[in-house]
Design a protein around this motif. Structure first.
Motif, PDB file in Angstrom:
ATOM      1  N   ASP A  16       0.833  -1.214   0.000  1.00  0.00           N
ATOM      2  CA  ASP A  16       0.000   0.000   0.000  1.00  0.00           C
ATOM      3  C   ASP A  16       0.865   1.259   0.000  1.00  0.00           C
ATOM      4  OD1 ASP A  16      -2.401  -1.385  -0.042  1.00  0.00           O
ATOM      5  OD2 ASP A  16      -2.702  -1.267   2.128  1.00  0.00           O
ATOM      6  N   TYR A  17       1.940   1.250   0.788  1.00  0.00           N
ATOM      7  CA  TYR A  17       2.841   2.407   0.827  1.00  0.00           C
ATOM      8  C   TYR A  17       3.498   2.624  -0.523  1.00  0.00           C
ATOM      9  CZ  TYR A  17       2.819   3.590   5.798  1.00  0.00           C
ATOM     10  OH  TYR A  17       2.458   4.029   7.040  1.00  0.00           O
ATOM     11  N   ASN A  23       1.515   6.831  -6.621  1.00  0.00           N
ATOM     12  CA  ASN A  23       0.391   7.714  -6.942  1.00  0.00           C
ATOM     13  C   ASN A  23       0.740   9.177  -6.703  1.00  0.00           C
ATOM     14  OD1 ASN A  23      -1.318   5.638  -7.742  1.00  0.00           O
ATOM     15  ND2 ASN A  23      -2.231   5.404  -5.721  1.00  0.00           N
ATOM     16  N   VAL A  24       1.361   9.468  -5.570  1.00  0.00           N
ATOM     17  CA  VAL A  24       1.741  10.848  -5.249  1.00  0.00           C
ATOM     18  C   VAL A  24       2.790  11.347  -6.236  1.00  0.00           C
ATOM     19  CG1 VAL A  24       2.861  12.326  -3.527  1.00  0.00           C
ATOM     20  CG2 VAL A  24       1.090  10.707  -2.811  1.00  0.00           C
ATOM     21  N   THR A  25       3.756  10.486  -6.538  1.00  0.00           N
ATOM     22  CA  THR A  25       4.816  10.861  -7.479  1.00  0.00           C
ATOM     23  C   THR A  25       4.243  11.148  -8.865  1.00  0.00           C
ATOM     24  OG1 THR A  25       6.440   9.545  -6.258  1.00  0.00           O
ATOM     25  CG2 THR A  25       6.999  10.120  -8.521  1.00  0.00           C
ATOM     26  N   LEU A  26       3.305  10.331  -9.306  1.00  0.00           N
ATOM     27  CA  LEU A  26       2.693  10.553 -10.623  1.00  0.00           C
ATOM     28  C   LEU A  26       1.904  11.856 -10.650  1.00  0.00           C
ATOM     29  CD1 LEU A  26       1.461   6.932 -11.472  1.00  0.00           C
ATOM     30  CD2 LEU A  26       3.377   8.163 -12.517  1.00  0.00           C
ATOM     31  N   GLU A  27       1.302  12.213  -9.529  1.00  0.00           N
ATOM     32  CA  GLU A  27       0.508  13.434  -9.457  1.00  0.00           C
ATOM     33  C   GLU A  27       1.361  14.686  -9.303  1.00  0.00           C
ATOM     34  OE1 GLU A  27      -2.493  15.450  -6.248  1.00  0.00           O
ATOM     35  OE2 GLU A  27      -2.772  13.319  -6.653  1.00  0.00           O
ATOM     36  N   ARG A  32       6.531  13.476  -0.740  1.00  0.00           N
ATOM     37  CA  ARG A  32       6.978  13.867   0.597  1.00  0.00           C
ATOM     38  C   ARG A  32       6.162  13.109   1.630  1.00  0.00           C
ATOM     39  NH1 ARG A  32      10.346  18.419   0.686  1.00  0.00           N
ATOM     40  NH2 ARG A  32      10.364  19.542  -1.283  1.00  0.00           N
ATOM     41  N   THR A  33       6.693  13.070   2.825  1.00  0.00           N
ATOM     42  CA  THR A  33       6.053  12.342   3.916  1.00  0.00           C
ATOM     43  C   THR A  33       4.600  12.763   4.092  1.00  0.00           C
ATOM     44  OG1 THR A  33       8.187  12.128   5.018  1.00  0.00           O
ATOM     45  CG2 THR A  33       6.231  11.787   6.368  1.00  0.00           C
ATOM     46  N   LYS A  34       4.351  14.067   4.141  1.00  0.00           N
ATOM     47  CA  LYS A  34       2.985  14.543   4.396  1.00  0.00           C
ATOM     48  C   LYS A  34       2.036  14.165   3.263  1.00  0.00           C
ATOM     49  CE  LYS A  34       3.455  19.187   2.527  1.00  0.00           C
ATOM     50  NZ  LYS A  34       3.155  20.588   2.699  1.00  0.00           N
ATOM     51  N   ASP A  35       2.537  14.117   2.028  1.00  0.00           N
ATOM     52  CA  ASP A  35       1.686  13.745   0.894  1.00  0.00           C
ATOM     53  C   ASP A  35       1.257  12.278   0.978  1.00  0.00           C
ATOM     54  OD1 ASP A  35       1.962  16.322  -0.289  1.00  0.00           O
ATOM     55  OD2 ASP A  35       3.898  15.708  -1.120  1.00  0.00           O
ATOM     56  N   VAL A  36       2.195  11.415   1.324  1.00  0.00           N
ATOM     57  CA  VAL A  36       1.887   9.992   1.452  1.00  0.00           C
ATOM     58  C   VAL A  36       0.974   9.772   2.654  1.00  0.00           C
ATOM     59  CG1 VAL A  36       2.858   7.679   1.805  1.00  0.00           C
ATOM     60  CG2 VAL A  36       3.981   9.290   0.238  1.00  0.00           C
ATOM     61  N   GLU A  39      -2.442  10.656   1.530  1.00  0.00           N
ATOM     62  CA  GLU A  39      -2.948   9.631   0.606  1.00  0.00           C
ATOM     63  C   GLU A  39      -3.451   8.401   1.374  1.00  0.00           C
ATOM     64  OE1 GLU A  39      -3.167   7.580  -3.353  1.00  0.00           O
ATOM     65  OE2 GLU A  39      -2.965   9.693  -2.873  1.00  0.00           O
ATOM     66  N   LEU A  40      -2.730   8.021   2.422  1.00  0.00           N
ATOM     67  CA  LEU A  40      -3.086   6.825   3.196  1.00  0.00           C
ATOM     68  C   LEU A  40      -3.960   7.130   4.414  1.00  0.00           C
ATOM     69  CD1 LEU A  40       0.355   4.983   3.066  1.00  0.00           C
ATOM     70  CD2 LEU A  40      -1.736   4.386   1.813  1.00  0.00           C
ATOM     71  N   GLU A  41      -4.186   8.430   4.658  1.00  0.00           N
ATOM     72  CA  GLU A  41      -4.977   8.874   5.809  1.00  0.00           C
ATOM     73  C   GLU A  41      -4.412   8.359   7.132  1.00  0.00           C
ATOM     74  OE1 GLU A  41      -9.029   7.754   4.887  1.00  0.00           O
ATOM     75  OE2 GLU A  41      -9.157   9.236   3.287  1.00  0.00           O
ATOM     76  N   ILE A  42      -3.098   8.591   7.308  1.00  0.00           N
ATOM     77  CA  ILE A  42      -2.413   8.207   8.548  1.00  0.00           C
ATOM     78  C   ILE A  42      -1.475   9.339   8.953  1.00  0.00           C
ATOM     79  CG2 ILE A  42      -2.569   5.717   8.190  1.00  0.00           C
ATOM     80  CD1 ILE A  42       0.215   5.765   7.028  1.00  0.00           C
ATOM     81  N   SER A  43      -0.847   9.181  10.111  1.00  0.00           N
ATOM     82  CA  SER A  43       0.025  10.245  10.617  1.00  0.00           C
ATOM     83  C   SER A  43       1.383  10.228   9.916  1.00  0.00           C
ATOM     84  CB  SER A  43       0.233  10.094  12.118  1.00  0.00           C
ATOM     85  OG  SER A  43       1.101   9.017  12.382  1.00  0.00           O
ATOM     86  N   PRO A  44       1.985  11.410   9.758  1.00  0.00           N
ATOM     87  CA  PRO A  44       3.312  11.483   9.137  1.00  0.00           C
ATOM     88  C   PRO A  44       4.370  10.658   9.879  1.00  0.00           C
ATOM     89  CG  PRO A  44       2.304  13.642   9.146  1.00  0.00           C
ATOM     90  CD  PRO A  44       1.410  12.741   9.965  1.00  0.00           C
TER      91      PRO A  44
END
Length: 150
Positions: A16-17, A23-27, A32-36, A39-44
């Motif tokens: 999943d990571y 996905n973040v890289t393609l967009e 970056r940590t905060k973007d991922v 995307e995963l709806e979890i804490s940095p």
């Protein structure tokens, strides 16, 4: 029961990571940590822990304060997971499953179905796309489910 995911020794979470990083890289062109985390709806902080593990496995290159870059092997796994997810989501939507539910179900199924099953679903989708009449009949004859929270 042995899992049939992309890389037998990777957990669903690791897959999943890798998919989220892709996905973040393609967009955005970078991850970056905060973007991922978003995307995963979890804490940095949770993301940083997994970035470090994936870095140790050689699947990413993690740079503190800069983010993460997929290694060639990490990208290969991420692309395989994304292909599986996209195929399953597209299939579920073709049979009139609401997008939010299709996305959620695809997240689960992408790790559990055998690669041969995914390939057959992709072939079915291609056949449906080449004959729009069939897709339309499915939509007409399948009651649209109410959009529910996934």
């Amino acid at each position: 029961m042995r899992r049939r995911g992309c890389a037998g020794n990777l957990s669903r979470r690791a897959e999943d990571y890798l998919e989220a990083i892709l996905n973040v890289t393609l967009e955005k062109g970078y991850a970056r940590t905060k973007d991922v985390a978003c995307e995963l709806e979890i804490s940095p902080s949770t993301v940083v822990e997994m970035f470090q593990k994936l870095d140790g496995m050689g699947l990413v290159e993690y740079r503190r304060y800069e983010g993460v870059v997929l290694s060639p092997s990490g990208r290969e796994v991420a692309e395989a997971v994304k292909f599986r997810h996209d195929t399953l989501k597209e299939f579920l939507m073709a049979i009139n499953v609401p997008e939010k539910i299709a996305n959620s179900d695809a997240c689960y199924m992408e790790h559990e179905l055998h690669p041969s099953t995914i390939q057959q679903i992709r072939l079915l989708l291609e056949a449906l796309q080449s004959n729009p009449g069939i897709s339309e009949r499915i939509r007409r004859n399948t009651p649209r489910q109410e959009e529910q929270s996934a």
